[in-house]
Design a protein around this motif. Sequence first.
Motif, short mmCIF file in Angstrom:
data_model
loop_
_atom_site.label_atom_id
_atom_site.label_comp_id
_atom_site.label_asym_id
_atom_site.label_seq_id
_atom_site.Cartn_x
_atom_site.Cartn_y
_atom_site.Cartn_z
N GLY A 13 0.92 -1.40 0.03
CA GLY A 13 -0.03 0.07 -0.16
C GLY A 13 0.88 1.25 0.00
O GLY A 13 0.25 2.30 -0.36
N GLY A 14 1.89 1.22 0.35
CA GLY A 14 2.80 2.44 0.59
C GLY A 14 3.86 2.49 -0.48
O GLY A 14 4.17 1.39 -1.27
N PRO A 15 4.82 3.60 -0.58
CA PRO A 15 5.88 3.24 -1.50
C PRO A 15 7.03 2.34 -0.96
O PRO A 15 7.06 2.21 0.16
CB PRO A 15 6.37 4.86 -1.52
CG PRO A 15 5.96 5.58 -0.26
CD PRO A 15 4.65 4.63 0.21
N ALA A 16 7.83 1.88 -1.66
CA ALA A 16 8.74 0.98 -1.52
C ALA A 16 9.67 1.52 -0.44
O ALA A 16 9.93 2.85 -0.31
CB ALA A 16 9.75 0.47 -2.58
N PRO A 17 10.34 0.82 0.36
CA PRO A 17 11.12 1.37 1.62
C PRO A 17 12.36 1.97 0.84
O PRO A 17 12.73 1.71 -0.12
CB PRO A 17 11.58 0.19 2.28
CG PRO A 17 10.78 -0.81 1.91
CD PRO A 17 10.32 -0.52 0.75
N HIS A 18 12.78 3.03 1.46
CA HIS A 18 14.15 3.88 1.05
C HIS A 18 13.85 4.48 -0.41
O HIS A 18 15.07 4.67 -0.90
CB HIS A 18 15.41 3.07 0.96
CG HIS A 18 15.42 2.19 2.27
ND1 HIS A 18 15.95 2.94 3.33
CD2 HIS A 18 15.60 0.93 2.80
CE1 HIS A 18 16.11 2.16 4.49
NE2 HIS A 18 15.75 1.00 4.02
N THR A 19 12.64 4.62 -0.71
CA THR A 19 12.39 5.56 -1.89
C THR A 19 11.88 6.96 -1.55
O THR A 19 11.22 7.02 -0.47
CB THR A 19 11.57 4.93 -2.85
OG1 THR A 19 10.35 4.65 -2.12
CG2 THR A 19 12.00 3.57 -3.20
N ARG A 20 12.16 7.72 -2.43
CA ARG A 20 11.84 9.04 -2.07
C ARG A 20 11.07 9.94 -3.35
O ARG A 20 11.48 9.61 -4.43
CB ARG A 20 12.92 9.92 -1.63
CG ARG A 20 12.43 11.20 -1.27
CD ARG A 20 13.80 12.09 -0.61
NE ARG A 20 13.21 13.58 -0.19
CZ ARG A 20 14.11 14.49 0.25
NH1 ARG A 20 15.35 14.15 -0.10
NH2 ARG A 20 13.77 15.54 0.33
N THR A 21 9.89 10.30 -3.34
CA THR A 21 9.21 10.80 -4.35
C THR A 21 9.63 12.17 -4.51
O THR A 21 10.08 13.06 -3.66
CB THR A 21 7.81 10.97 -4.12
OG1 THR A 21 7.55 11.78 -3.11
CG2 THR A 21 7.17 9.49 -4.22
N ALA A 22 10.17 12.69 -5.84
CA ALA A 22 10.66 13.91 -6.23
C ALA A 22 9.41 15.06 -6.04
O ALA A 22 8.63 14.77 -6.98
CB ALA A 22 11.54 14.13 -7.17
N ARG A 23 9.22 15.85 -5.16
CA ARG A 23 8.31 16.80 -5.26
C ARG A 23 8.84 18.13 -5.27
O ARG A 23 9.63 18.48 -4.70
CB ARG A 23 7.20 16.79 -4.25
CG ARG A 23 6.29 15.59 -4.26
CD ARG A 23 5.04 15.72 -2.99
NE ARG A 23 5.69 15.91 -1.87
CZ ARG A 23 5.00 15.84 -0.91
NH1 ARG A 23 4.05 14.87 -0.95
NH2 ARG A 23 5.65 16.05 0.30
N GLY A 24 8.24 19.14 -5.71
CA GLY A 24 8.59 20.61 -5.86
C GLY A 24 8.18 21.22 -4.42
O GLY A 24 7.49 20.51 -3.75
N PRO A 25 8.78 22.24 -4.10
CA PRO A 25 8.26 22.96 -2.90
C PRO A 25 6.89 23.47 -3.17
O PRO A 25 6.51 23.71 -4.09
CB PRO A 25 9.23 24.33 -2.84
CG PRO A 25 9.74 24.36 -4.05
CD PRO A 25 9.84 23.14 -5.07
N SER A 26 6.36 23.26 -2.02
CA SER A 26 4.77 23.66 -1.67
C SER A 26 4.55 25.33 -1.96
O SER A 26 5.05 26.08 -1.08
CB SER A 26 4.27 23.12 -0.48
OG SER A 26 3.17 23.79 -0.24
N GLY A 27 3.86 25.58 -2.60
CA GLY A 27 3.59 26.98 -2.91
C GLY A 27 2.80 27.66 -1.86
O GLY A 27 2.93 28.78 -1.64
N PHE A 28 1.86 27.08 -1.42
CA PHE A 28 1.14 27.38 -0.21
C PHE A 28 2.01 27.60 1.13
O PHE A 28 2.03 28.71 1.77
CB PHE A 28 0.17 26.55 0.17
CG PHE A 28 -0.80 26.81 1.31
CD1 PHE A 28 -1.80 27.92 1.26
CD2 PHE A 28 -0.63 26.10 2.65
CE1 PHE A 28 -2.42 28.29 2.29
CE2 PHE A 28 -1.44 26.62 3.77
CZ PHE A 28 -2.31 27.76 3.62
N VAL A 29 2.87 26.58 1.35
CA VAL A 29 3.63 26.74 2.57
C VAL A 29 4.73 27.80 2.42
O VAL A 29 4.94 28.82 3.10
CB VAL A 29 4.42 25.53 2.83
CG1 VAL A 29 5.42 25.77 3.86
CG2 VAL A 29 3.47 24.46 3.30
N SER A 30 5.08 27.84 1.02
CA SER A 30 6.23 29.16 0.80
C SER A 30 5.44 30.69 0.81
O SER A 30 6.04 31.31 1.26
CB SER A 30 6.91 28.87 -0.75
OG SER A 30 7.62 27.62 -0.66
N SER A 31 4.37 30.58 0.47
CA SER A 31 3.67 31.98 0.48
C SER A 31 3.38 32.42 2.01
O SER A 31 3.49 33.35 2.24
CB SER A 31 2.22 32.00 -0.14
OG SER A 31 1.21 30.84 0.18
#
Length: 173
Positions: A13-31
């Motif tokens: 059900g979750g991502p494989a161990p020791h993998t990291r998804t590449a996401r950009g920075p959150s615009g909401f948090v940055s604002s």
Amino acid sequence: MSLTAAPAPERTGGPAPHTRTARGPSGFVSSLVLMAAALMLYVSLPNLGNALRAATADGVPGTFTASRLTCVQHPGHETCEWTGTFRAAEGARAREDVKLYGTGRGSLAMGEAAPAMDVGNPGRVYRPGGSHEWIFTFALLAAGYALVAVVVRRHLMPPRTAARKSPVPPPRG
């Protein structure tokens, strides 16, 4: 000849161990971070000159005469401040209803005069020895610039590339 596919591995059900998804920075948090930084800079920048003059007691010398004591009760703590009249030494018009920074309940008495410095802060004068008010102003200024730097770094710097685990061997030839 028949081709059969191997059974798919079971997923939990979750991502494989020791993998990291590449996401950009959150615009909401940055604002939100950028708004907090703007607020800190908005409060600290206009007071920078007065804070520096208050720290060095650079201003117009005069006399503060106490007329009213105002106290605020906090849980386990009381903060008091004297309000009164400031008259510059060179005889300029007296300023009414100003506060003497750094005074408490026992520092003055009603009608007592004390030396003071007018550094240009409306509504407030300071003791001739200076004040430590600049520390908070500079802390707000530094925090505001640090938050701006965080947002700039997250959004304007190129993303880091993942390092390869094993380099590709050079071609043989």
